[in-house]
Scaffold this motif. Sequence first.
Motif, short mmCIF file in Angstrom:
data_model
loop_
_atom_site.label_atom_id
_atom_site.label_comp_id
_atom_site.label_asym_id
_atom_site.label_seq_id
_atom_site.Cartn_x
_atom_site.Cartn_y
_atom_site.Cartn_z
N ASN A 1 -2.46 7.66 5.82
CA ASN A 1 -3.61 6.97 5.26
C ASN A 1 -3.18 6.02 4.13
O ASN A 1 -3.04 6.44 2.98
CB ASN A 1 -4.62 8.00 4.74
CG ASN A 1 -5.14 8.89 5.84
OD1 ASN A 1 -5.69 8.42 6.82
ND2 ASN A 1 -4.92 10.20 5.69
N PHE A 2 -3.02 4.77 4.48
CA PHE A 2 -2.59 3.76 3.50
C PHE A 2 -3.82 2.98 3.04
O PHE A 2 -4.02 1.82 3.38
CB PHE A 2 -1.57 2.81 4.12
CG PHE A 2 -0.23 3.44 4.37
CD1 PHE A 2 0.77 3.39 3.41
CD2 PHE A 2 0.03 4.10 5.56
CE1 PHE A 2 2.01 3.96 3.63
CE2 PHE A 2 1.26 4.70 5.80
CZ PHE A 2 2.25 4.63 4.82
N THR A 3 -4.66 3.63 2.25
CA THR A 3 -5.91 3.01 1.81
C THR A 3 -5.82 2.42 0.42
O THR A 3 -6.66 1.61 0.03
CB THR A 3 -7.05 4.03 1.85
OG1 THR A 3 -6.71 5.14 1.01
CG2 THR A 3 -7.30 4.52 3.27
N ARG B 1 0.84 -1.19 0.00
CA ARG B 1 0.00 0.00 0.00
C ARG B 1 0.88 1.25 0.00
O ARG B 1 2.03 1.21 0.46
CB ARG B 1 -0.93 0.01 1.21
CG ARG B 1 -1.87 -1.19 1.26
CD ARG B 1 -2.91 -1.05 2.37
NE ARG B 1 -3.77 -2.22 2.43
CZ ARG B 1 -4.84 -2.39 1.67
NH1 ARG B 1 -5.17 -1.46 0.80
NH2 ARG B 1 -5.57 -3.48 1.78
N TYR B 2 0.33 2.34 -0.49
CA TYR B 2 1.11 3.58 -0.55
C TYR B 2 0.30 4.74 0.03
O TYR B 2 -0.93 4.67 0.18
CB TYR B 2 1.55 3.89 -1.97
CG TYR B 2 0.47 4.49 -2.84
CD1 TYR B 2 0.38 5.88 -3.02
CD2 TYR B 2 -0.47 3.70 -3.49
CE1 TYR B 2 -0.62 6.43 -3.80
CE2 TYR B 2 -1.46 4.23 -4.27
CZ TYR B 2 -1.54 5.62 -4.43
OH TYR B 2 -2.52 6.17 -5.21
N SER B 3 1.00 5.80 0.37
CA SER B 3 0.38 6.99 0.93
C SER B 3 1.27 8.19 0.61
O SER B 3 2.50 8.06 0.50
CB SER B 3 0.23 6.84 2.45
OG SER B 3 -0.09 8.06 3.06
N TYR B 4 0.67 9.36 0.43
CA TYR B 4 1.45 10.59 0.22
C TYR B 4 1.64 11.36 1.52
O TYR B 4 2.40 12.33 1.55
CB TYR B 4 0.76 11.48 -0.82
CG TYR B 4 0.79 10.89 -2.22
CD1 TYR B 4 1.99 10.45 -2.78
CD2 TYR B 4 -0.37 10.76 -2.96
CE1 TYR B 4 2.02 9.91 -4.05
CE2 TYR B 4 -0.35 10.22 -4.24
CZ TYR B 4 0.85 9.80 -4.78
OH TYR B 4 0.88 9.26 -6.05
#
Length: 861
Positions: A777-779, A770-773
């Motif tokens: 929030n790794f949705t 998973r990724y997040s900026y």
Amino acid sequence: MRLKRILVVLLMLVSVGFLTTHREIKAEPLAKDEEFRGVWVSPLVTDYLGYLSETQFKSELNTIFDNIEYFNMNSIVFHVRIMNDAFYPSIYSNYSRYHQGVKTFDPLAWAIEEAHNRGIEFHAWLNPYRIQNAGASSEAERKALAAKHPALNAASDYRNILGTDSQAILNPGSPAVREFLLNVCEELVTNYDVDAIHFDDYFYIAGIGQDATTALDRAEYELYNPNNLSLENWRREQVDIFIQDLRSLLNNYNLYNGKAIQLGISPSGIYRNGNGQVTYDAYGNAITNGSDTRGFSHYDYYLYADTLKWANEGWIDYLIPQSYWSFTQTNVEFPKVMGWWDAALKYKKCKVYSGMGLYMTSYSWANKQQEAHDQVAYVYNLANVGGHCIFAYQNLQAARNNGDLSLVKQNYWDKVTLPIKMDTLNQIYPNDINELNVELIEGGVRLSFAPATHARRYAIYRSTGPLTYSSDELIAVVGKRTFDDLIYYWDLVDNGVTYNYGVRSLSQSNTPSSGVQKSTAGANMGEPLTLDPITKIDVKGNVYQNEKIEIEVLKVPTLGGVPLEYQVLVSTDGNTYYDPVTTGNNRYDLPQTVVQEFTIPSRNDFYVKVLASNNIATTQSEPFLIDVKENLGSMTIRTLEQDLYYGEVITFEWNHIPGISNYKLQTSTNNVDFEDVGDEYPVVIGPHKCHQQFLVPDYVNILYVRVLGIEGDGEAKSNVLQLTFRENLGKIEGVLINNSDDYYNIVVNEGDQITVSWDVTGYGGDYVIRYSYDGVNFTKTIRDYDRYASAITIVGDCASQTFSANWEYKVYIIIEEAIGNATVKSDIYWIHTVPCMHLFIEDLMKYMFNENKIAVEAAYN
């Protein structure tokens, strides 16, 4: 009664006899004075919600018992062990997730007592071997599964677990497993007054191998096979040993405790597929190769359950084959299944009942009303089949409205029946009641008597002539519920007619006493009975001025078939009460509760009192004081952790309200009954925020959390936070990004390939990156970041995934592995990306200032 059934069956034959030749039902059914009428009840299939609160549990179970009584049934088969767990406190097993949050109230003890109060047998339904319906094929998975269980549970040793890609069971071939299961059963019958131990069709499972050299249980096969049996026969022997040992345990327990606890099995419907022919040896044992069917059989692969042997040997008291098919189901026609069972047990004491699949929706069950009726009619013509058990309760409940059992109730279950006398067990001979009291009441007759020694339930008979105790005279079977030490029965008949009544005691083996009789001639009029006080009253909502609350009252059991009428009254002084309905508040009469709405008019505390009455009985509650609080405001609570695991400490945060110095963090498993968390971790009050840590209990799936702020007589309340917890199985290790472990200095250009690799945990779950900026929030998955990302590949002990960098300056990633309700995660890593535009601008500036023009031109040409 008999004539009505003959006419009904004749009419049924005329209406459906020309549709199919398979419905061969005799016109004159056999008369049966005893019958098993049961239903399976389990939260696993949402028959009820499990335990959420005492009020909810009692309400749902009372509805279940009411429906059992409506259909004149006499037995409940109630799930108490589903996945190597327990619906009760146990030293051997974890508390089931379906009965979480239980404190002082014991749901199982209450359910058993209420069943017996109503004269209903309570069969405790256990799945002996099943641990989970999820994979545990690797050693690492089995070790992780073993770690969840207490030391006295056989599953705490991973070597006792047989696991496939989709299931895990206790190994039936392990002596330690058998000893454990005997301990489980002994603990249950010692602590709870059950009428039977009941297993269904879960024994061995598919996928453990049929080749003795490669089977998952080959070690036990080689170690515990002195007779050199084939693998199939050896597996059957392992289950045989357990059933025989459990029979011995129950026999000894019954003998020394004056009990008659049954052992019942409900296997899949077909024993073996054969030609349907049955002959007998000198001992009455069936000689047969199976029923004339072509379906799944439990004797063979993969269950390996020799139920016919268990019946022949006298190890079990009853069988309920799951004969869920219809009359027209190809190769597994209902008559061929149950007709074979009727013949196979013709000379055996073991009882046999038909398991009815009322849930079936296939073409052959298209007309459920007729199909259910025809199956009951057919069984009434089988001399050795003594009743039915319905799967599942939710379908029984629906049948009360949709009519699926209307013909059955009209023609066969139109009145109560005696339960089956268990001559497979040592008989318990109950005493007669000492005296039968008969009184006239408005609209009927009231009987009362003191409980008799060794009596479990009581059969009540009525006649206008001399009493013979025939089935036609039977009007009720009542349980052990007492008021002022007497058992009561209300018969709503014309009390101007002279009746002769009789009462027979029935023991746990359903052995009857001789009976005591009395006539209504000369009987006096009786006063309404005063019941035990109403005690269960819950208040829902904010108890503040001008707020609307709900006062929920749990009804007392219905008496004599006449519901009580309830009033919920309020008072400001505890003396003068009024009905809130008269001031515009609503009251709702629900099946098991009464809900009174009430808008609090002032800051003054007030009292609540509940009254209930009918022409038979009356009761009320003690005055209940409700403390009205001053509303000091509201708070918003949240948890600072994203990952919520069992057995770990988490931190809650909420806004501080100036002037409040006392906060109470509270938790609930049902969003109704909240309890303070205690002072193990103190509340830290800051200028604007408050914090408190909390240790999450083990194996709590869902928890509701709120905080109260209390100052003087005022109160502030937060929102209710619903949290879902998982099991923490550790962390994903060995992470490399482009073969580098310098995680926090990874810099790539836009469009560059990024390969993330990591060590495989061995749990066999599903991986995802998973990724997040924002790093929080790794949705979204990496496929949302780069839709052309490769699939995750696993080579040996290493997993990896490759994707391309996009133009964002910085991206955070995390690796997750989902294993059932548990999740394994890696640390959070980040990757810096240099966008193409930056590179172009840098080179353009170099060109404009004549810095290495030739090199720049070469790069862009």
